[in-house]
Design an enzyme around this catalytic site. Structure first.
Site, PDB file in Angstrom:
ATOM      1  N   GLU A  76     -11.009   3.290  26.151  1.00 23.62           N
ATOM      2  CA  GLU A  76     -10.604   2.020  25.242  1.00 23.62           C
ATOM      3  C   GLU A  76      -9.436   2.601  24.355  1.00 23.62           C
ATOM      4  OE1 GLU A  76     -11.560  -0.949  25.611  1.00 23.62           O
ATOM      5  OE2 GLU A  76     -11.068  -2.105  24.020  1.00 23.62           O
ATOM      6  N   ASP A  77      -9.390   3.670  24.129  1.00 16.73           N
ATOM      7  CA  ASP A  77      -8.299   3.915  22.997  1.00 16.73           C
ATOM      8  C   ASP A  77      -7.289   5.011  23.525  1.00 16.73           C
ATOM      9  OD1 ASP A  77      -9.510   2.214  21.226  1.00 16.73           O
ATOM     10  OD2 ASP A  77     -10.725   3.758  20.235  1.00 16.73           O
TER      11      ASP A  77
END
Ligand code: MN
Length: 531
Positions: A76-77
């Site tokens: 996600e990051d």
């Protein structure tokens, strides 16, 4: 921050067979992926996944869960992809990381916690492998521990409410009481800092006034049990400010009236010793009536087992005592995570994981309504649901197999009647598409649209089907009505009469109809026999 070797040592301590190489690679991969990213606290971002892995190691989870904890934010990051993870750590880890990533995205989608119950079910439904949920809970716990670093108050409060309404109840339902208590208390600290501060002050006042009262009670209980011929481990635990506050609210009493802010625990080796310890305590101290509960012979639906009793104990203090074996204790504190530990010795088979999940789902269902202990239909109902979002983030629960048309009718019957298309997660999709958990659905409507008979072939909800059928019936009736009127007009002309509805009113009875319109319909359908 926990160092690489410390994490490894912790895991090795309870699982000597854990894949050391994979754990090390995951540690390094996560550290490199998060690079120079920082947390709101100013710490390197990487400290977060490590702490999450540390929490999972405290829960004594398997290496795959620890690795997932280390990697849980990379997709996600960071620039890392799920493919990278699958290539480096295999399909199982990739699936777990994917599950956690999906749950995190879900959080961003809905900031409405009004529908907490639906949201909890959605989270569960999406945690096909229970380890996904355990990693998610550990993630949330660490975020709550560091919540105060966030500057945005609105956001802090939203996260705290979500924790209290969704994650703490989830932890409780899977029997993880320790996790639940801390999540609740951290959220309480954010939402009611003043109440919590005054409770803490009061608790520490009582602690000081008691001058080691708890210790003296523990010592005396210990001595009493030893004299009774038992080797037991006695401990006392102060309740969390949040649980004291809840009790005050529930019983509508002030702090002064709350006597049992301490719970005492007696841990012995066997079930027989539990009852022996109970006997020793009951014969030594006056029993408080109505407080004895035997959750060993009748466990709670979430598998909690223990003997509970209330006595006027050492120093004439009214205390609550819980008696249990070590295994019962671990199950009580760690819930399903303890089952995981106990089952780790079992041979690893594909089915085992799912059987375990199945058991968990059983527990969950039963815990919400113990009356339905043996009724499995509800469980199936729940498994047969999909949960989707409106663009505003409202959660709509539908039966599995539901389509955008079902979704549209669930939003409003007018939306259903006039829907011409749908966007699922931002992309145009056919109306017959089956929706999946977590889909965001935007219904496109047009005033010119009417329900199509073809929809009936793929909708699954009763509401959609009923509306479509009703529309088709109304439409057919109109067709028969027009046809019937045309037939009669023709018949009048044929006989040389001027057509008049008035004339028909006089013969309604003969045709067994109660209105001219119904007569037209009957003629149109070919049912009017003129008897
Ligand atoms: Mn995280």
């Amino acid at each position: 921050m926990m160092r690489q070797f410390e994490l490894l040592e912790r895991v090795k301590a309870y699982d000597p067979a854990a894949d050391e190489d994979a754990l090390n690679r995951a540690y390094v991969f996560s550290m490199k992926a998060h690079g120079a990213q920082l947390r709101a606290s100013g710490d390197p971002y990487f400290s977060h996944p490590i702490e999450v892995a540390g929490i999972l190691a405290e829960m004594k989870l398997d290496a795959a869960s620890i690795i997932t904890g280390l990697l849980h934010d990379t997709v996600e990051d960071t620039v890392a992809t799920l493919e990278d993870i699958e290539r480096l750590f295999g399909p199982d880890i990739a699936k777990l990381v994917d599950g956690v990533t999906k749950l995190s995205r879900l959080e961003l989608q809905s900031d409405q916690t009004k529908q907490a119950e639906n949201f909890r079910k959605l989270v569960l439904a999406m945690s096909e492998d229970i380890r996904v949920l355990l990693v998610k809970l550990a993630d949330r716990l660490h975020n709550m521990r560091t919540l105060h670093f966030l500057k945005d108050e609105e956001r802090r409060r939203r996260i705290a409410r979500e924790t209290m309404e969704i994650y703490a109840p989830l932890a409780e339902r899977i029997g993880m009481h320790e996790m639940k208590d801390e999540l609740d208390d951290q959220a309480f600290a954010e939402l009611h800092p003043d109440a919590r501060a005054s409770l803490m002050a009061r608790l520490s006042f009582l602690r000081e006034k008691g001058e080691g009262l708890a210790e003296r009670i523990i010592d005396e209980l210990q001595e009493t049990l030893t004299k009774g011929g038992l080797s037991a481990e006695v401990s006392g635990r102060e309740k969390t400010p949040y649980s004291v506050w809840r009790k005050m609210q529930r019983k509508n009493v002030g702090f002064e009236q709350l006597s049992d802010i301490m719970a005492f625990r007696v841990v012995v080796d066997t079930v027989e010793e539990c009852y022996q310890a109970l006997g020793v305590i009951h014969s030594r101290y006056p029993v408080v009536p109505g407080r004895f509960k035997d959750y060993i012979s009748t466990p709670k639906p979430n598998n909690y087992r223990s003997l509970h009793t209330g006595v006027i104990g050492p120093e004439r203090q009214r205390i609550e005592v819980q008696i249990r074996t070590r295994e019962m204790h671990e199950v009580a504190e760690l819930g399903v995570a303890a089952h995981w530990v106990y089952k780790q010795g079992a041979p690893r088979t594909e089915g085992r994981q799912y059987r375990w999940l199945r058991e968990l789902l059983d527990i969950l269902e039963h815990a919400s309504d113990p009356q339905e202990f043996l009724e499995h239909t509800k469980l199936e109902m729940f498994q047969d649901q999909v949960f989707c979002f409106t663009p505003k983030g409202d959660l709509i629960a539908l039966p599995r197999g539901a389509t955008p048309v079902d979704f549209a009718y669930a939003v409003h019957s007018v939306v259903g009647d006039t829907c011409v298309g749908a966007k699922i997660n931002g992309r145009l999709a056919p109306l017959r598409t089956q929706l999946a958990n977590g889909d965001q659905v935007e219904v496109i409507t047009s005033k010119a649209q009417t329900p199509s008979p073809t929809w009936e072939r793929f909708v699954v909800t009763g509401k959609a089907r009923a509306r479509i059928r009703r529309f088709i019936r109304t439409q057919q009736r109109q067709q028969y009505l027009d046809l019937g009127r045309a037939i009669l007009q023709k018949a009048f002309r044929h006989e040389g009469h001027e057509f008049a509805e008035k004339a028909l009113e006089e013969v309604l009875k003969r045709f067994n109809c109660d209105s001219v319109e119904n007569l037209f319909v009957a003629v149109g359908e070919g049912l009017a026999t003129g008897r």
